[in-house]
Write an enzyme that holds these catalytic residues in place. Sequence first.
Site, PDB file in Angstrom:
ATOM      1  CE1 TYR A 153       6.156  18.308 -19.463  1.00 21.86           C
ATOM      2  CE2 TYR A 153       5.085  18.969 -21.509  1.00 21.86           C
ATOM      3  CZ  TYR A 153       6.011  19.201 -20.508  1.00 21.86           C
ATOM      4  OH  TYR A 153       6.796  20.329 -20.554  1.00 21.86           O
TER       5      TYR A 153
ATOM      6  CG  HIS B   5      -1.923   1.078   1.224  1.00 25.17           C
ATOM      7  ND1 HIS B   5      -2.295   1.703   2.376  1.00 25.17           N
ATOM      8  CD2 HIS B   5      -2.631   1.665   0.229  1.00 25.17           C
ATOM      9  CE1 HIS B   5      -3.204   2.634   2.104  1.00 25.17           C
ATOM     10  NE2 HIS B   5      -3.419   2.625   0.800  1.00 25.17           N
TER      11      HIS B   5
END
Length: 131
Positions: free
Chosen positions: A120, A20
């Site tokens: 990008y 996580h």
Amino acid sequence: MKKHGILNSHIAKLLADLGHTDTIVIADAGLPVPPGVPKIDLALTLGTPGFQEVTKLIADEMAVEKVTAAQEIESVNPEQAAFLKAEFSNRKIDYIPHEAFKKATSHAKAVIRTGEATPYANCILHAGVIF
């Protein structure tokens, strides 16, 4: 031999090892990889495989809690920005300046380099949990 899903052993292991809040980067062909961060290089030719193809495959196998992208993607590469919004429509997408994005990649477990050749076309995927 594995029958389904991602066959690339480096990516399969990376995804299995995530906890996580761990992060991975899906990168275009030009994004610099910080020293010490492993690079899984999938680039074959300019444009192959593409950012969208790789991102979809990873997202299908990974519990993604949120996504980070460079804020410049929205004005400079609206097609890729729209893809991210559609692919992660039920997750938060944080937009940060590209220079900050590049610094954030230094914390990633790995950078998966595509052959993408549009500006990008990068994202940071933050691992969630499956329970």
